[in-house]
Design a protein around this motif. Structure first.
Motif: not given
Length: 211
Positions: A169-175
């Protein structure tokens, strides 16, 4: 001899309405606790989303200002976990052990970061208690590593599964925000978590880990 319940005691003193009063109070108390814990679980998703550390959809609210998506997702995950507990031989001890294992990784990272600060002397421009802090941080790191070892490999691998979902979820948020996802050190840690998560899933599928 088993101790009588409060409902039975009050019933013997004032009559049947005393037992009813206690039972209604228990129901209200449980419902209140359920509501509070549901809101707390939703906030774990909602607040990071508002701080741009979780995907934007988790920050959506309805006309009343309630974080609907976070509430539904948190509630669904809780119910999924409760369903999984039906297949455990000792649900309470399993949850206690898993909760302890989940908390150890952040403790380890915090202790290791304290060691890093004493080595690089960040925040120690004026000297300060560098030596004593280094000793305390070193002991904390060693002790946390021992606790992780004592918790067992199975709990650590199960923790990695949950951490991998959160990291995704953190990866999705950063992207979503076109930001750099990981520093090199963070990328290494993320790779370790993913490897542990894969090993945990495989171990569950093959029966090597029993829940």
């Amino acid at each position: 001899v088993a101790q009588p319940s409060m409902a039975s005691v009050l019933e013997s003193i004032v009559g049947p309405w005393g037992s009813t009063l206690i039972r209604v109070g228990v129901v209200l108390s449980v419902l209140g606790a359920y509501l509070a814990w549901s809101l707390m679980a939703a906030e774990i998703l909602y607040i990071p989303a508002k701080a741009d550390d979780m995907p934007r959809f988790l920050a959506r609210t309805n006309s009343k200002g309630a974080p609907v998506v976070a509430l539904v997702l948190a509630g669904g995950l809780v119910r999924l976990l409760l369903m999984l507990l039906l297949f455990t031989s000792d649900a309470l001890n399993f949850m206690l052990d898993l909760t302890a294992a989940l908390s150890l990784i952040p403790y380890l990272l915090a202790a290791a970061y304290a060691v890093k600060l004493t080595v690089t002397r960040e925040t120690y421009e004026n000297g300060g208690a560098l030596r004593s802090d280094a000793v305390v941080a070193g002991i904390a790191t060693f002790y946390t590593l021992f606790l992780i070892y004592a918790a067992g490999l199975d709990k650590l691998l199960l923790s990695c599964i949950l951490y991998a979902v959160g990291a995704g979820l953190y990866v999705v948020a950063r992207r979503e925000r076109n930001l750099r996802v990981f520093t090199p050190a963070e990328a290494v840690l993320f790779a370790i978590i993913v490897v542990g998560a894969v090993a945990g899933v495989v171990s569950l599928a093959t029966g090597a880990i029993q829940i």
